[in-house]
Design a protein around this motif. Structure first.
Motif, PDB file in Angstrom:
ATOM      1  N   PRO A 113       0.917  -1.297   0.097  1.00 55.38           N
ATOM      2  CA  PRO A 113       0.102   0.006   0.014  1.00 55.38           C
ATOM      3  C   PRO A 113       0.767   1.080   0.164  1.00 55.38           C
ATOM      4  N   THR A 114       2.160   1.070  -0.273  1.00 58.42           N
ATOM      5  CA  THR A 114       3.157   2.282  -0.336  1.00 58.42           C
ATOM      6  C   THR A 114       3.548   2.226  -1.744  1.00 58.42           C
ATOM      7  N   GLN A 115       4.340   3.483  -1.768  1.00 58.40           N
ATOM      8  CA  GLN A 115       5.221   3.743  -3.255  1.00 58.40           C
ATOM      9  C   GLN A 115       6.427   3.878  -2.965  1.00 58.40           C
ATOM     10  N   GLY A 116       7.188   3.590  -3.920  1.00 61.55           N
ATOM     11  CA  GLY A 116       8.616   4.057  -4.066  1.00 61.55           C
ATOM     12  C   GLY A 116       9.625   3.915  -2.748  1.00 61.55           C
ATOM     13  N   ILE A 117      10.205   4.824  -2.218  1.00 61.65           N
ATOM     14  CA  ILE A 117      11.078   4.883  -1.322  1.00 61.65           C
ATOM     15  C   ILE A 117      10.567   4.020  -0.037  1.00 61.65           C
ATOM     16  N   PRO A 118       9.441   4.477   0.473  1.00 58.79           N
ATOM     17  CA  PRO A 118       8.749   3.635   1.697  1.00 58.79           C
ATOM     18  C   PRO A 118       8.462   2.316   1.173  1.00 58.79           C
ATOM     19  N   ASN A 119       8.189   1.882   0.009  1.00 60.86           N
ATOM     20  CA  ASN A 119       7.752   0.426  -0.385  1.00 60.86           C
ATOM     21  C   ASN A 119       9.319  -0.253  -0.247  1.00 60.86           C
ATOM     22  N   PHE A 120      10.269   0.435  -1.022  1.00 67.82           N
ATOM     23  CA  PHE A 120      11.661  -0.479  -1.025  1.00 67.82           C
ATOM     24  C   PHE A 120      11.837  -0.654   0.602  1.00 67.82           C
ATOM     25  N   ASN A 121      11.813   0.494   1.361  1.00 66.65           N
ATOM     26  CA  ASN A 121      12.118   0.442   2.881  1.00 66.65           C
ATOM     27  C   ASN A 121      11.495  -0.623   3.632  1.00 66.65           C
ATOM     28  N   ASN A 122      10.179  -0.865   3.249  1.00 65.37           N
ATOM     29  CA  ASN A 122       9.473  -1.713   4.132  1.00 65.37           C
ATOM     30  C   ASN A 122       9.734  -3.295   3.648  1.00 65.37           C
ATOM     31  N   ILE A 123       9.926  -3.177   2.409  1.00 68.82           N
ATOM     32  CA  ILE A 123      10.230  -4.793   1.667  1.00 68.82           C
ATOM     33  C   ILE A 123      11.618  -5.311   2.138  1.00 68.82           C
ATOM     34  N   PHE A 124      12.691  -4.355   1.930  1.00 68.86           N
ATOM     35  CA  PHE A 124      13.888  -4.794   2.141  1.00 68.86           C
ATOM     36  C   PHE A 124      14.515  -4.130   3.320  1.00 68.86           C
TER      37      PHE A 124
ATOM     38  N   GLY B 192      18.684  -2.932   5.377  1.00 67.97           N
ATOM     39  CA  GLY B 192      18.816  -1.754   5.800  1.00 67.97           C
ATOM     40  C   GLY B 192      17.957  -0.629   4.862  1.00 67.97           C
ATOM     41  N   GLY B 193      16.734  -1.392   4.089  1.00 69.75           N
ATOM     42  CA  GLY B 193      16.159  -0.521   3.274  1.00 69.75           C
ATOM     43  C   GLY B 193      16.847   0.180   2.318  1.00 69.75           C
ATOM     44  N   LEU B 194      16.275   1.198   1.626  1.00 69.11           N
ATOM     45  CA  LEU B 194      16.819   1.895   0.454  1.00 69.11           C
ATOM     46  C   LEU B 194      18.483   2.465   0.889  1.00 69.11           C
ATOM     47  N   ALA B 195      18.515   3.072   1.944  1.00 69.34           N
ATOM     48  CA  ALA B 195      19.808   3.785   2.386  1.00 69.34           C
ATOM     49  C   ALA B 195      20.862   2.698   2.501  1.00 69.34           C
ATOM     50  N   GLY B 196      20.562   1.379   3.069  1.00 68.07           N
ATOM     51  CA  GLY B 196      21.458   0.366   3.211  1.00 68.07           C
ATOM     52  C   GLY B 196      21.825  -0.125   2.133  1.00 68.07           C
ATOM     53  N   ALA B 197      20.842  -0.506   1.298  1.00 68.34           N
ATOM     54  CA  ALA B 197      21.019  -1.432  -0.033  1.00 68.34           C
ATOM     55  C   ALA B 197      21.805  -0.666  -0.860  1.00 68.34           C
ATOM     56  N   VAL B 198      21.687   0.892  -1.059  1.00 67.39           N
ATOM     57  CA  VAL B 198      22.144   1.817  -2.059  1.00 67.39           C
ATOM     58  C   VAL B 198      23.765   1.916  -1.483  1.00 67.39           C
ATOM     59  N   ARG B 199      23.765   1.990  -0.092  1.00 61.40           N
ATOM     60  CA  ARG B 199      25.245   2.212   0.297  1.00 61.40           C
ATOM     61  C   ARG B 199      26.143   0.931   0.024  1.00 61.40           C
ATOM     62  N   ASP B 200      25.634  -0.470   0.311  1.00 62.57           N
ATOM     63  CA  ASP B 200      26.385  -1.482   0.031  1.00 62.57           C
ATOM     64  C   ASP B 200      26.556  -1.698  -1.662  1.00 62.57           C
TER      65      ASP B 200
END
Length: 245
Positions: free
Chosen positions: A143-154, A158-166
């Motif tokens: 029920p979310t989009q974009g960054i919140p969606n990625f953050n919740n699922i992954f 570490g969500g988007l910040a952790g995934a993008v960092r690595d």
């Protein structure tokens, strides 16, 4: 040929259709479409999944050039379903400061963003412990989009910040000969082996750090999620420092 083009286009657009249909009819808490950067990245991931299905290859095999282009039938499959993904990712690596996996804004769907988002999704799926289908279904049903969606699922990586960092680190360190933790590697694709074939120089990897020289500034202007790569060394028994302003 026309038949393979139709297959690749069908899986790409079918992802969009499924994604929109779920949001409109199944999860009506939010009826807007997924944000463009993530929506397009998921459709390009669908193309990659078709490549695995047709070629008989699988994920997390660190696939290089020869494995994915021999014999001739496998080469045709690569050209039809996956080479464009690698080409877009190659374009992203040529300008990581001006492009990123989630773009300058929610509607960013330029080719470099698409390539980066596809590669980030592949990286996130390979890093996550559960079945890839579980995460993909959750992304579509959210029920979310974009960054919140990625953050919740992954959230597990570490969500988007952790995934993008690595992911940003792995883009340089993977298959570089450096000894790094597994989280700083790409499990499914050997990009250092594959990407130079998009140029006339089969040994040139597109991600080339700038050299830092003492007393000389290296300016960068980063978009959101953008990254800069700089290389320097400190001689034995000496002290070095980097100043960021």
């Amino acid at each position: 040929n026309l038949f393979t083009d139709i297959n690749g286009t069908t899986v790409h657009e079918f992802q969009h259709l499924i994604n929109a249909s779920r949001r409109i009819y199944i999860t009506p808490e939010i009826v807007e479409n997924e944000e463009s950067w993530l929506n397009e990245g998921m459709s390009h991931l669908a193309e990659e999944l078709l490549f695995y299905k047709v070629s008989g290859l699988t994920t997390q095999q660190d696939l290089g050039f020869s494995t994915t282009t021999q014999p001739a039938a496998r080469y045709a499959t690569m050209v039809a379903y996956q080479a464009d993904n690698l080409g877009r990712y190659n374009s992203y690596l040529l300008a990581t400061d001006r492009h990123s996996a989630y773009g300058a804004d929610a509607d960013d769907d330029d080719l470099e963003t698409r390539g980066a988002t596809w590669a980030l999704l592949r990286f996130a799926l390979d890093r996550s412990p559960g079945s890839p289908n579980t995460y993909l279904r959750a992304l579509v049903n959210a029920p979310t989009q974009g960054i919140p969606n990625f953050n919740n699922i992954f959230s597990g990586i570490g969500g988007l910040a952790g995934a993008v960092r690595d992911f940003t680190i792995a883009n340089f360190t993977d298959n570089s000969g450096l000894s790094v933790a597994t989280k700083y590697t790409h499990a499914s694709w050997n990009y250092r082996d594959w990407l130079p074939h998009f140029t006339s120089n089969a040994s040139k990897f597109p991600l080339v750090p700038r050299n830092l020289i003492g007393g000389i500034a290296q300016p960068y202007s980063l978009i959101r999620g953008g990254s800069a790569y700089l290389r320097f060394r400190v001689g034995a028994n000496t002290t070095g420092g980097v100043k960021v302003t």
